[in-house]
Design a protein around this motif. Structure first.
Motif, PDB file in Angstrom:
ATOM      1  N   VAL A 215       0.837  -1.196   0.000  1.00 26.09           N
ATOM      2  CA  VAL A 215       0.000   0.000   0.000  1.00 26.09           C
ATOM      3  C   VAL A 215       0.877   1.253   0.000  1.00 26.09           C
ATOM      4  CG1 VAL A 215      -1.985  -1.067   1.156  1.00 26.09           C
ATOM      5  CG2 VAL A 215      -0.159  -0.044   2.533  1.00 26.09           C
ATOM      6  N   TYR A 216       0.357   2.298  -0.639  1.00 28.79           N
ATOM      7  CA  TYR A 216       0.994   3.609  -0.553  1.00 28.79           C
ATOM      8  C   TYR A 216       0.455   4.402   0.634  1.00 28.79           C
ATOM      9  CZ  TYR A 216       3.308   2.999  -5.035  1.00 28.79           C
ATOM     10  OH  TYR A 216       4.113   2.542  -6.040  1.00 28.79           O
ATOM     11  N   SER A 217      -0.747   4.058   1.063  1.00 27.69           N
ATOM     12  CA  SER A 217      -1.347   4.700   2.233  1.00 27.69           C
ATOM     13  C   SER A 217      -1.749   3.620   3.225  1.00 27.69           C
ATOM     14  CB  SER A 217      -2.591   5.506   1.826  1.00 27.69           C
ATOM     15  OG  SER A 217      -3.305   5.934   2.975  1.00 27.69           O
ATOM     16  N   ARG A 218      -1.411   3.829   4.495  1.00 24.46           N
ATOM     17  CA  ARG A 218      -1.718   2.841   5.526  1.00 24.46           C
ATOM     18  C   ARG A 218      -3.018   3.132   6.252  1.00 24.46           C
ATOM     19  NH1 ARG A 218       4.202   3.055   8.513  1.00 24.46           N
ATOM     20  NH2 ARG A 218       5.489   2.369   6.732  1.00 24.46           N
ATOM     21  N   LYS A 219      -3.724   4.185   5.871  1.00 28.49           N
ATOM     22  CA  LYS A 219      -4.826   4.650   6.716  1.00 28.49           C
ATOM     23  C   LYS A 219      -5.995   3.677   6.798  1.00 28.49           C
ATOM     24  CE  LYS A 219      -7.270   7.658   3.418  1.00 28.49           C
ATOM     25  NZ  LYS A 219      -7.716   9.053   3.214  1.00 28.49           N
ATOM     26  N   ASP A 220      -6.126   2.776   5.815  1.00 27.56           N
ATOM     27  CA  ASP A 220      -7.224   1.802   5.859  1.00 27.56           C
ATOM     28  C   ASP A 220      -6.827   0.477   6.488  1.00 27.56           C
ATOM     29  OD1 ASP A 220      -8.828   3.643   4.600  1.00 27.56           O
ATOM     30  OD2 ASP A 220      -8.751   2.699   2.623  1.00 27.56           O
ATOM     31  N   LEU A 221      -5.560   0.306   6.820  1.00 29.28           N
ATOM     32  CA  LEU A 221      -5.117  -0.976   7.368  1.00 29.28           C
ATOM     33  C   LEU A 221      -5.639  -1.159   8.795  1.00 29.28           C
ATOM     34  CD1 LEU A 221      -1.412  -1.072   6.131  1.00 29.28           C
ATOM     35  CD2 LEU A 221      -3.396  -2.218   5.127  1.00 29.28           C
ATOM     36  N   PRO A 222      -6.020  -2.384   9.142  1.00 28.58           N
ATOM     37  CA  PRO A 222      -6.580  -2.626  10.481  1.00 28.58           C
ATOM     38  C   PRO A 222      -5.484  -2.770  11.528  1.00 28.58           C
ATOM     39  CG  PRO A 222      -6.515  -4.674   9.252  1.00 28.58           C
ATOM     40  CD  PRO A 222      -6.017  -3.595   8.312  1.00 28.58           C
ATOM     41  N   ALA A 223      -5.904  -2.845  12.775  1.00 27.26           N
ATOM     42  CA  ALA A 223      -4.957  -3.088  13.865  1.00 27.26           C
ATOM     43  C   ALA A 223      -4.233  -4.407  13.623  1.00 27.26           C
ATOM     44  CB  ALA A 223      -5.699  -3.124  15.197  1.00 27.26           C
ATOM     45  N   GLY A 224      -2.960  -4.438  13.943  1.00 25.73           N
ATOM     46  CA  GLY A 224      -2.165  -5.645  13.778  1.00 25.73           C
ATOM     47  C   GLY A 224      -1.533  -5.795  12.409  1.00 25.73           C
ATOM     48  N   TRP A 225      -1.757  -4.821  11.527  1.00 22.48           N
ATOM     49  CA  TRP A 225      -1.226  -4.948  10.168  1.00 22.48           C
ATOM     50  C   TRP A 225       0.303  -5.037  10.096  1.00 22.48           C
ATOM     51  CZ3 TRP A 225       2.322  -1.810   8.023  1.00 22.48           C
ATOM     52  CH2 TRP A 225       2.505  -0.550   8.588  1.00 22.48           C
ATOM     53  N   PRO A 226       1.072  -4.459  11.015  1.00 19.00           N
ATOM     54  CA  PRO A 226       2.531  -4.575  10.865  1.00 19.00           C
ATOM     55  C   PRO A 226       3.026  -6.016  10.756  1.00 19.00           C
ATOM     56  CG  PRO A 226       2.025  -2.854  12.434  1.00 19.00           C
ATOM     57  CD  PRO A 226       0.731  -3.553  12.137  1.00 19.00           C
ATOM     58  N   ALA A 227       2.263  -6.971  11.283  1.00 19.48           N
ATOM     59  CA  ALA A 227       2.660  -8.374  11.172  1.00 19.48           C
ATOM     60  C   ALA A 227       2.582  -8.873   9.735  1.00 19.48           C
ATOM     61  CB  ALA A 227       1.774  -9.242  12.069  1.00 19.48           C
ATOM     62  N   TRP A 228       1.931  -8.107   8.867  1.00 22.64           N
ATOM     63  CA  TRP A 228       1.790  -8.500   7.465  1.00 22.64           C
ATOM     64  C   TRP A 228       2.961  -8.044   6.605  1.00 22.64           C
ATOM     65  CZ3 TRP A 228      -3.801  -6.268   6.468  1.00 22.64           C
ATOM     66  CH2 TRP A 228      -4.700  -6.846   7.392  1.00 22.64           C
ATOM     67  N   ARG A 229       3.827  -7.233   7.140  1.00 24.89           N
ATOM     68  CA  ARG A 229       4.873  -6.629   6.318  1.00 24.89           C
ATOM     69  C   ARG A 229       5.833  -7.675   5.773  1.00 24.89           C
ATOM     70  NH1 ARG A 229       6.422  -0.689   8.579  1.00 24.89           N
ATOM     71  NH2 ARG A 229       7.400  -0.664   6.542  1.00 24.89           N
ATOM     72  N   MET A 230       6.272  -7.433   4.537  1.00 26.01           N
ATOM     73  CA  MET A 230       7.337  -8.254   3.992  1.00 26.01           C
ATOM     74  C   MET A 230       8.634  -7.986   4.752  1.00 26.01           C
ATOM     75  SD  MET A 230       7.119  -8.241  -0.153  1.00 26.01           S
ATOM     76  CE  MET A 230       5.585  -8.420  -1.063  1.00 26.01           C
ATOM     77  N   VAL A 231       9.449  -8.997   4.821  1.00 21.59           N
ATOM     78  CA  VAL A 231      10.832  -8.851   5.306  1.00 21.59           C
ATOM     79  C   VAL A 231      11.731  -8.892   4.075  1.00 21.59           C
ATOM     80  CG1 VAL A 231      12.679  -9.864   6.674  1.00 21.59           C
ATOM     81  CG2 VAL A 231      10.329  -9.878   7.543  1.00 21.59           C
ATOM     82  N   THR A 232      12.387  -7.801   3.807  1.00 22.04           N
ATOM     83  CA  THR A 232      13.209  -7.664   2.610  1.00 22.04           C
ATOM     84  C   THR A 232      14.695  -7.796   2.940  1.00 22.04           C
ATOM     85  OG1 THR A 232      13.451  -5.269   2.839  1.00 22.04           O
ATOM     86  CG2 THR A 232      11.485  -6.071   1.671  1.00 22.04           C
ATOM     87  N   ARG A 233      15.506  -7.776   1.910  1.00 25.30           N
ATOM     88  CA  ARG A 233      16.950  -7.802   2.135  1.00 25.30           C
ATOM     89  C   ARG A 233      17.366  -6.616   3.001  1.00 25.30           C
ATOM     90  NH1 ARG A 233      21.792  -9.598  -1.138  1.00 25.30           N
ATOM     91  NH2 ARG A 233      23.515  -8.541  -0.087  1.00 25.30           N
ATOM     92  N   GLY A 234      16.786  -5.454   2.739  1.00 28.40           N
ATOM     93  CA  GLY A 234      17.114  -4.287   3.547  1.00 28.40           C
ATOM     94  C   GLY A 234      16.821  -4.520   5.016  1.00 28.40           C
ATOM     95  N   ASP A 235      15.717  -5.185   5.321  1.00 32.79           N
ATOM     96  CA  ASP A 235      15.398  -5.496   6.718  1.00 32.79           C
ATOM     97  C   ASP A 235      16.429  -6.454   7.302  1.00 32.79           C
ATOM     98  OD1 ASP A 235      12.946  -4.012   6.848  1.00 32.79           O
ATOM     99  OD2 ASP A 235      12.011  -5.582   5.644  1.00 32.79           O
ATOM    100  N   LEU A 236      16.802  -7.467   6.532  1.00 33.35           N
ATOM    101  CA  LEU A 236      17.794  -8.434   7.018  1.00 33.35           C
ATOM    102  C   LEU A 236      19.138  -7.774   7.299  1.00 33.35           C
ATOM    103  CD1 LEU A 236      17.071 -11.432   4.595  1.00 33.35           C
ATOM    104  CD2 LEU A 236      16.280 -11.162   6.953  1.00 33.35           C
ATOM    105  N   GLU A 237      19.455  -6.749   6.525  1.00 34.23           N
ATOM    106  CA  GLU A 237      20.732  -6.041   6.702  1.00 34.23           C
ATOM    107  C   GLU A 237      20.654  -4.953   7.758  1.00 34.23           C
ATOM    108  OE1 GLU A 237      22.819  -6.293   2.318  1.00 34.23           O
ATOM    109  OE2 GLU A 237      21.223  -4.802   2.614  1.00 34.23           O
ATOM    110  N   GLY A 238      19.459  -4.734   8.307  1.00 30.32           N
ATOM    111  CA  GLY A 238      19.293  -3.676   9.295  1.00 30.32           C
ATOM    112  C   GLY A 238      19.110  -2.306   8.704  1.00 30.32           C
TER     113      GLY A 238
END
Length: 465
Positions: free
Chosen positions: A82-105
């Motif tokens: 999504v480009y806008s998070r305003k419609d996402l429900p509570a708990g949505w951060p658990a849906w996020r992809m984990v990318t190479r950037g995340d793995l590298e910190g």
């Protein structure tokens, strides 16, 4: 006969010459829905992809305006984030992809929130959202945009993913006991170059995940076809000019257009030009010919599948395409036998920046004249009666509404009077444009001749971009 293999004729009005619009862009702000629809109609568009970065921003009046002007409207929604998070429900951060950037910190922060296609909660929520939108609003169909894993050119990309817990569980369900590949450490026994069998399993998994995600949304319980069977589904894939394109798209993005056509059976497939191609300033308008093998692969498994080609005409200044470029692109697509073309996005092309606005329609109403221009006009010029000379009497006021101007008369001419209206120095509205890198485009002078008759509509010759 299975969906996706039926003759395209019943849905043909949903294809053809189409345009994307994002009403959150400045170009569409502070103007009536009818003026937006009329401007697109002036330029010959009969199909609109209504892009919603947040479903709560939908404007039912705009959909109705498109329909009044004889246009069909696709609900266009992004699938891999999504480009806008305003419609996402509570708990949505658990849906996020984990990318190479995340793995590298070093998390990617590019304004787009990537959501995992394998996360079961996200899948349920997205399916419900799509069905709700199709049931609540009078869209003619749904376009499922960008159902892929990031990102070109492959695992070296910071956006590459996904390595979240949902993907790990799904991967191990498909390949029991198998770890995820290690894309950070070339010497790891699980690195792609050290464990090619594991890497091939990973690529297979990514392709299967895309198919499973689309199948669930479209054909699964509570999905689009179960809940809104009358709404056609257009699935987007990507097109890229590289050697062995089909294999590379499958390996990089998990996208296999032929498999989607055969297994998911959408009503149409749209090939979106991938960014390494559309961002080229020297991209020739017939570049689509280089994608012929991708089209043919789909036709082999679904010969009657309508195919649409999407092109970017100005997301960045260097790829701003001219009217001539657009015409040549559309011709090249027709020559390839494609059923439709789609441009991203209206207001981004070169003409909006550099072509002076021009009147293409005059409407005579009681005590007023309505002018329809080819593009939005600036209030400082078009809203000033000093820029108009009317042979039929004095003008009291000029009201600007996007690409329309209504001239109020102090007193109307007599019925049947031959009238002329001359416009001078009418400028476009650069403040509405995405980039502010061009001076105003100014109509130096235009003279209109017509007979005064209330209800009269005069359409003037206009070349179609």
């Amino acid at each position: 006969m299975p969906r996706g293999s039926a003759p395209a004729n019943p849905l043909s009005s949903l294809y053809g010459r189409a345009i994307e619009i994002d009403p959150s862009f400045p170009y569409f702000q502070n103007r009536s829905p009818d003026s937006i629809a009329q401007e697109l109609k002036v330029h010959g568009y009969r199909v609109v992809y209504y892009v919603l970065t947040a479903d709560s921003d939908v404007q039912p009046a705009l959909i109705r305006a498109f329909h009044r002007h004889g246009m069909r409207v696709w609900y266009a929604t992004f699938l891999n984030g999504v480009y806008s998070r305003k419609d996402l429900p509570a708990g949505w951060p658990a849906w996020r992809m984990v990318t190479r950037g995340d793995l590298e910190g070093h998390p990617v922060q590019d304004g787009f929130t990537r959501l995992c296609l394998n996360n079961p909660q996200y899948r349920v929520w997205k399916k419900q959202q799509i069905v709700k939108m199709l049931k609540t609003y009078p869209f003619d169909g749904v376009a499922l945009m960008e159902p892929y894993w990031p990102e070109y050119p492959g695992p070296q990309s910071p956006e590459y993913g996904c390595f979240c817990a949902s993907c790990q569980a799904s991967f191990q369900k498909m390949f029991p006991g198998s770890p995820l590949p290690d894309i950070l450490h070339p010497e790891s026994p699980n690195a792609p170059n050290r464990n090619p069998a594991l890497w091939q399993n990973w690529l297979t998994f990514r392709r299967a995940s895309v198919i499973a995600f689309l199948n669930d949304l479209i054909n699964g319980p509570g999905g689009i076809r179960a809940e809104t069977p009358s709404k056609p589904v257009c699935v987007w894939t990507l097109a890229l000019d590289v050697p062995n394109a089909a294999q590379q798209l499958a390996d990089i993005y998990g996208l296999d257009a032929a498999a989607i056509a055969a297994q998911v059976r959408p009503d149409a497939i749209c090939f979106e030009t991938d960014w390494p191609d559309w961002s080229r300033p020297d991209l020739p308008p017939d570049y689509v010919k280089r994608y012929a093998s991708l089209f043919n692969a789909v036709r082999q498994v679904a010969p009657q599948m309508p195919l649409i080609m999407q092109a970017d005409i100005g997301s960045e200044p260097q790829d701003r395409r001219s009217i001539e470029w657009i015409r040549a692109f559309e011709k090249a697509c027709a020559d390839l036998g494609l059923q439709g073309t789609l441009l991203y996005a209206y207001s981004l092309g070169d003409a909006t920046y550099h072509e002076p606005p021009k009147v293409v329609k005059v409407r005579v109403l009681p005590h007023r004249i309505q002018l329809v221009f080819t593009s939005c006009v600036g209030a400082s010029s078009a809203g000033d009666t000093l820029h108009y000379t009317f042979s039929g009497g004095a003008l009291e006021k000029a009201i600007v509404d996007g690409n329309r101007v209504t001239l109020l008369l102090k007193a109307p001419p007599s019925k049947g009077a031959r009238c002329t209206l001359t416009l001078r120095f009418i400028a476009n509205d650069p403040a509405r444009l995405l980039f502010h890198d061009a001076p105003p485009a100014i109509l130096q002078e235009q003279t209109l001749s017509f007979v005064w008759q209330e209800g009269l509509n005069v359409s003037l010759a206009q070349s179609t971009p």
